[in-house]
Design a protein around this motif. Sequence first.
Motif, PDB file in Angstrom:
ATOM      1  N   LEU A 158      -3.131   7.748  -1.359  1.00  0.00           N
ATOM      2  CA  LEU A 158      -1.760   7.472  -1.793  1.00  0.00           C
ATOM      3  C   LEU A 158      -1.755   6.566  -3.017  1.00  0.00           C
ATOM      4  N   LEU A 159      -0.574   6.367  -3.583  1.00  0.00           N
ATOM      5  CA  LEU A 159      -0.418   5.411  -4.682  1.00  0.00           C
ATOM      6  C   LEU A 159      -0.806   4.019  -4.189  1.00  0.00           C
ATOM      7  N   PRO A 160      -1.369   3.175  -5.039  1.00  0.00           N
ATOM      8  CA  PRO A 160      -1.771   1.835  -4.584  1.00  0.00           C
ATOM      9  C   PRO A 160      -0.632   1.081  -3.915  1.00  0.00           C
ATOM     10  N   GLU A 161       0.566   1.257  -4.443  1.00  0.00           N
ATOM     11  CA  GLU A 161       1.737   0.572  -3.890  1.00  0.00           C
ATOM     12  C   GLU A 161       1.997   1.010  -2.436  1.00  0.00           C
ATOM     13  N   SER A 162       1.997   2.318  -2.208  1.00  0.00           N
ATOM     14  CA  SER A 162       2.230   2.846  -0.857  1.00  0.00           C
ATOM     15  C   SER A 162       1.074   2.480   0.056  1.00  0.00           C
ATOM     16  N   LEU A 203       1.398   0.442   3.508  1.00  0.00           N
ATOM     17  CA  LEU A 203       0.992   1.001   4.805  1.00  0.00           C
ATOM     18  C   LEU A 203      -0.075   0.133   5.469  1.00  0.00           C
ATOM     19  N   LYS A 239      12.148  -1.410  -1.086  1.00  0.00           N
ATOM     20  CA  LYS A 239      11.382  -1.220  -2.324  1.00  0.00           C
ATOM     21  C   LYS A 239      11.531   0.195  -2.870  1.00  0.00           C
TER      22      LYS A 239
END
Lengths: 217, 309
Positions: free
Chosen positions: A77-81, A85, A214
Amino acid sequence: MSFTFPWRGSTNVKSRILAYLEQADLCLDRFAAAFRLYLERGPCEEVDDLRNDSHRAESAADDLRREIEQTLYEHELLPESRGDLLSLLESLDHIPGATQGVLNILFLEHPVLPEFLKPQLDQLVAINIEAYGVVHSAVVALMEDPARTRELCTRIDELESRSDRHQQVAIRELYASGLELAGKLQIKDVIRTIGAISDRCEHTADLLNIIAIKRRI
Amino acid sequence: MWRLASAFFLGWSLGANDASNVFGTAVSSRMVRFWTAAILCSVFALLGAVWMGEAGLETYATLSSYSVDVAFIVALTSALTVTLMTLLKLPVSTSQAVVGAMIAAGLFADSVHWGSLTKVVVCWVGTPVGALLVAMILYKLLGAVFNRLNLNLFRYDAALRWGLIVAGCYGAFALGANNVANVTGPFVASGLISPTWGVWLGGLAIAAGVITYSRPVMMTVGTGIVQLNAFSALVVVAAEAVTVHVYAGIGVPVSTSQAVVGAVLGIGLLRDVRTINTRTLGNVVLAWLFTPAIAFAFTFAWLWVEKSL
């Protein structure tokens, strides 16, 4: 050259989180059954069996959490997601952990729970189990219908407050009784440890809320 | 023909540097592997150069007239300026370096077309300002769409990932279309090669830079953009691509780096003015002034020394 299709990782992670929740459900279900049986019969073999079931489910959930973390670290996933998680899983994992704290006290210390407190304790466990149930729904909502997440998080906050009030009432009654101080301290520990379940739920709810907010632009 | 090596060198450094503006976010966050991004970026940059690059070449041809030797000096001094500004860690614009060098060469030969120059300078100012406005509009529009869709965590993630890939491909196309003139413009203007050869050679040089040396810059610049957040990064890349594409249509090569800075500022204005880094803003203004000035000085000095000898 290889290319990671975005949906592949998501499906993997989502199904594993659902599997994790199933194990956590089982852990909390067996905890509640063990605690109620202890209220009825005190220390017995059946309570130990239920405690073992709960512990096995907690371990299985723990293994799944590690698997999910590994999948996430493999950059699905994206680093943010990914970061969101990972924090969510860490927070979630404290909930089944808190139930083991209660069961360990019952198993190791065999506290004698006074009759006058049993209805309060039963209700306290019910409130805490309900708080976890709403956490489960909120996690699923985040993965399916994020607009519902906020409403569910508010419900978790309410349940945590109810749990706090119940703990206070129970502890006041406990200290108003004629039990000896050592017994009071031991039972207060049981009450506080049960209350820790909804405290953990509230922490997870805060995280869920932030993750959902977010993603609103 | 050996003089074209300097153009190829300039194109190579442009590709190596500017690929980060379109795929840096996707690669540094590891959602797209470097080789996937590099191949997509080089293919789309070449496509943009060949399809839409001739307009910029025509603009450069109208700026001034040169000999092949002067074209060689322009390309080389531009590359030197870009290298110097990169060492100074300033957001460098290849377009400004090339135009500064071309003006010096034109002044030396007394053949500057001031009308075309005015158009180019107006577009320089218009690049960050245009990207700023496009970013603000896209942020609002895309934000409203995302909110309305009520995407769950995984779909939101997938939408952003695909969005960054699509915006990156579009940005690479715009990069090739807009910046190919910087690479071979002086040589086309000198008559050494035809515009068709110019776009192919320039496009291939940019693609070669992307493939061989863009990884370290992508990892450095990309992480800087990602700090915004994934949605803002998508808006930045898309706004930069739209802006640079518009200028490719007008036929004025502009800076992708300055378009990125403009877009980041636009998002900063929308979200919270305090997030705007005034030091970065100061560096951009400095680079704006110094890049063409340094390229001008290098070229003029070279030609003056050559003439004196």
